[in-house]
Design an enzyme around this catalytic site. Sequence first.
Site, short mmCIF file in Angstrom:
data_model
loop_
_atom_site.label_atom_id
_atom_site.label_comp_id
_atom_site.label_asym_id
_atom_site.label_seq_id
_atom_site.Cartn_x
_atom_site.Cartn_y
_atom_site.Cartn_z
N ASP A 1 40.80 44.62 31.08
CA ASP A 1 41.53 45.02 32.29
C ASP A 1 42.21 43.84 32.96
OD1 ASP A 1 40.93 47.67 32.10
OD2 ASP A 1 39.40 47.69 33.67
N LYS B 1 45.81 47.89 34.91
CA LYS B 1 46.43 48.93 35.73
C LYS B 1 46.79 48.38 37.10
CE LYS B 1 43.50 52.55 33.71
NZ LYS B 1 42.42 53.52 34.01
N MET C 1 40.06 47.43 47.36
CA MET C 1 41.49 47.61 47.14
C MET C 1 42.14 48.43 48.26
SD MET C 1 41.58 45.95 44.30
CE MET C 1 43.14 46.26 43.52
#
Length: 263
Positions: free
Chosen positions: A37, A59, A175
Amino acid sequence: MSSTGKVYLVGAGPGDPKLITLKGLESLQQADVVVYDRLANPALLEHAPAAAERIYCGKLPDNHTLQQERINELLAEKALEGNVVVRLKGGDPCVFGRVGEEAEHLAERGIPFEIVPGVTAGIAAPAYAGIPVTHREHGSSFAVVTGHLREDKPELATEKWRALATGIDTVAFYMGVANLPLIRTQLIKHGRDPQTPVAIISWGTLPQQVTLTGTLADIEERLAGHREITNPAIILVGNVVQLRDKINWFETARAETNEHRIG
């Protein structure tokens, strides 16, 4: 090589490559394929064999290299070819890492796998900012919440916000920088003291870590003057934040090191 390999769903830790677990490191060392990731430190890839295939599937909110369904399929395909596959995820794979979906996909196909926990950013980033998420005098309960908040069911959202505002001492939002206005407004609206301390920790545990502190009342205004604070970031809400003034060990040591280099 056996007809069916095995998948290790590994937590890479919060950023500092030294914070990966020993079992996670051992998994990397035997990998034939590493699917990694965006938030897994690239330095960790050096521990995989030179011949191992490395596949990036990072992502961003508006840009997915691979959709989750394709990642699930990829893990299964590579394992069915007989490979040892390491799925390397930032933080802990079970905390907003979608490991449940990947493990379900593998289990449905009879593919062996292991989940290797990692150090999650909601605990590690505050620790590197000098903030323990619990403390006998300041907070005995702790919750992690996704910062990608949705208000599609207002009646349920109200109950959740009330619980977070009045029932949990320390709350870590992952986030959530873009949703800071919503977060602070909803916490205050549902009973949290506007003077509750808040910390925003960007790129936690890494050399470029930046921490901003304030209160629910003023943190949005304070953030406006700090463009260097971006995701990945943790928003930590709770009285434990005030401990940073006493035990801010990481950034203090970094500043002292820089002073010595300049001198």
